[in-house]
Motif scaffolding. Sequence first.
Motif, PDB file in Angstrom:
ATOM      1  N   PHE A   1       6.480  20.392  -3.900  1.00 25.80           N
ATOM      2  CA  PHE A   1       6.857  19.759  -5.167  1.00 25.80           C
ATOM      3  C   PHE A   1       5.789  20.104  -6.185  1.00 25.80           C
ATOM      4  O   PHE A   1       4.588  19.999  -5.910  1.00 25.80           O
TER       5      PHE A   1
ATOM      6  N   HIS B   1       5.037  19.882 -10.675  1.00 27.97           N
ATOM      7  CA  HIS B   1       5.551  19.091 -11.808  1.00 27.97           C
ATOM      8  C   HIS B   1       4.766  19.377 -13.087  1.00 27.97           C
ATOM      9  O   HIS B   1       4.190  18.467 -13.696  1.00 27.97           O
TER      10      HIS B   1
ATOM     11  N   TRP C   1       9.810  21.889  -9.917  1.00 31.56           N
ATOM     12  CA  TRP C   1      10.903  21.940  -8.964  1.00 31.56           C
ATOM     13  C   TRP C   1      10.421  21.519  -7.582  1.00 31.56           C
ATOM     14  O   TRP C   1       9.221  21.380  -7.343  1.00 31.56           O
ATOM     15  N   ILE C   2      11.390  21.316  -6.698  1.00 35.67           N
ATOM     16  CA  ILE C   2      11.096  21.075  -5.286  1.00 35.67           C
ATOM     17  C   ILE C   2      11.795  22.140  -4.455  1.00 35.67           C
ATOM     18  O   ILE C   2      12.755  22.768  -4.904  1.00 35.67           O
TER      19      ILE C   2
ATOM     20  N   ARG D   1       8.938   9.843   0.252  1.00 39.72           N
ATOM     21  CA  ARG D   1       8.631   9.926  -1.175  1.00 39.72           C
ATOM     22  C   ARG D   1       8.372   8.519  -1.728  1.00 39.72           C
ATOM     23  O   ARG D   1       8.804   7.525  -1.131  1.00 39.72           O
TER      24      ARG D   1
ATOM     25  N   ALA E   1      15.433   9.420  -5.022  1.00 44.23           N
ATOM     26  CA  ALA E   1      15.654  10.739  -5.607  1.00 44.23           C
ATOM     27  C   ALA E   1      16.272  10.641  -6.998  1.00 44.23           C
ATOM     28  O   ALA E   1      15.949  11.437  -7.882  1.00 44.23           O
TER      29      ALA E   1
ATOM     30  N   ARG F   1      12.972  15.286 -14.467  1.00 43.77           N
ATOM     31  CA  ARG F   1      13.095  15.436 -13.020  1.00 43.77           C
ATOM     32  C   ARG F   1      12.902  16.901 -12.630  1.00 43.77           C
ATOM     33  O   ARG F   1      13.283  17.802 -13.365  1.00 43.77           O
TER      34      ARG F   1
ATOM     35  N   TYR G   1      16.092  18.167  -7.414  1.00 41.84           N
ATOM     36  CA  TYR G   1      15.789  16.821  -6.921  1.00 41.84           C
ATOM     37  C   TYR G   1      16.964  16.221  -6.162  1.00 41.84           C
ATOM     38  O   TYR G   1      16.789  15.348  -5.298  1.00 41.84           O
TER      39      TYR G   1
ATOM     40  N   THR H   1      17.223  16.149  -1.935  1.00 43.98           N
ATOM     41  CA  THR H   1      16.335  15.415  -1.033  1.00 43.98           C
ATOM     42  C   THR H   1      16.917  14.042  -0.709  1.00 43.98           C
ATOM     43  O   THR H   1      17.499  13.381  -1.584  1.00 43.98           O
TER      44      THR H   1
ATOM     45  N   TYR I   1       7.875  10.850 -12.640  1.00 39.93           N
ATOM     46  CA  TYR I   1       8.531  11.440 -11.469  1.00 39.93           C
ATOM     47  C   TYR I   1       7.488  11.992 -10.507  1.00 39.93           C
ATOM     48  O   TYR I   1       6.588  12.734 -10.897  1.00 39.93           O
TER      49      TYR I   1
ATOM     50  N   TYR J   1       7.722  13.502  -6.558  1.00 38.74           N
ATOM     51  CA  TYR J   1       8.442  13.826  -5.335  1.00 38.74           C
ATOM     52  C   TYR J   1       7.477  14.332  -4.256  1.00 38.74           C
ATOM     53  O   TYR J   1       7.888  15.021  -3.336  1.00 38.74           O
TER      54      TYR J   1
END
Length: 480
Positions: free
Chosen positions: A271, A273, A283-284, A374, A378, A388, A392, A395, A470, A472
């Motif tokens: 993750f 950010h 992004w994840i 987390r 989500a 976000r 996202y 997950t 946010y 994650y």
Amino acid sequence: MLLAFVLLALLFVADLGISGPIGNFAPVLDGVALTAMSPKQLSRRDSTKYVVAHFMVGNTYPYTLKNWLSDILLAHQSGIDGFALNAGTDSWQPQQVANAYQAALQSGTGFKLFLSFDMTSLPCSSANDAATLRNYITTYASHPNQLIYNGRVFASTFSGESCQFGQSSVQSGWSTQFLQQLSGKNAVYFVPSFFVDPSTFQSFKGVIDGIYNWNSAWPTQVTSRFVPDFVSSALQSLSAYVGATTTDQEYINALSSMGGSYMASVSPWFFTHYSPQTYNKNWIYLSDYHLYAQRWEDLIGIRGQVDIAQIISWNDFGECHYIGPIEGAQPNSQAWVDGFNHTGWLSMTSYYATAFKTGTYPAISKDQIVIWSRPHPAFATAPDPVGRPANYEITADKIWAVVFATSPATVTLSTSSTESQTFSVTAGVTKLSLPISAGGFMKAVLQRNGQTIIDLQPQNFSFNPSPPSYNYNAFVVSSS
């Protein structure tokens, strides 16, 4: 490195072609434990295998020799054989690399180091640019802690597939300006991470001695567009892609006619950010379904074809896949890293590293549970201008647990006063999961013969339905 990830992410979002479920995987169902893994013999060990961890030298500005020594000793006792030192352009980094080699020698452990040149940071447009790389090699070629592979100085890269060093082609650049100018005790065994199609590996014959598959650590092809209906059953189907060895086999097959070495990746999470005004990375990658354990197990299943396993990472905080302590200088990632210790994953590493290197899963001598989740749902909403992260939606809102049991026992997972489940586990490793809802907590209890052996519940964790920003990242905790 940062720019390369941005470009790669765009490519992955665009490339959504997947050829069905991959491999033989047991599903991870709510309330159902995955099959436990007991000590057993794997494929015959046919050569020396190494487990190394990717180490961001760029995050070590305040490091002292003592910091390096502490990290090396911790990694060594966790089954890690060495660090891949990701070196960039900062003027102070050569001194920190020197500190790393000095600390490795001082540790007395035989811990190995090698350079992983970050070619998204280091310049490579002129012949003179290669001098920096050659200088690193000649400086440490004879150091007792330099990784020597097949009689040569082992070296790798992050990217570099576009570097020509002032020559007519990438192949000519690396060959004439780097490899051919290093001979004798300085001769290099070159296993770069070039982001190229495996079908082009043959064009690098005589240049590379193998290839490092960086992105094999995650199912990068799985994006939010991959699962249009984000219901539980749809998300469940994604578990088949976690840890899969499809890209490993593509690389291995492409290398087969060249006889080169293959280095694979394993990672617990991803993750990042950063806003468009900074690194523009938000992004994840799918990291659910016990990614770290599952990826290790799948790699161990093909260990006869894998020479080196590289853990991503020891200390890349900005991308949340660190397994080492949070220390040094973060790359402006404090907002989603501070308070999220990941050394619980590190505690799992020795078990899997031993199996990868020896071909046998070791007997478990101590009961242990590692759990993570987390910090918020989500689909939670936060007053966060960055927004976000991409993907996202893929997950799941669950807690994940890996149980190391010395003998049969029961494990109860709880996420609220009304959400809990008791599982029977056998000796070995069992992977469990349980849904978590807003306001929930993480708790795991292991009992045997009427006695409570482990009662694990972090008091500083809550599944926050209204997060201030946010995040994650994973909150990881392990029993002592």
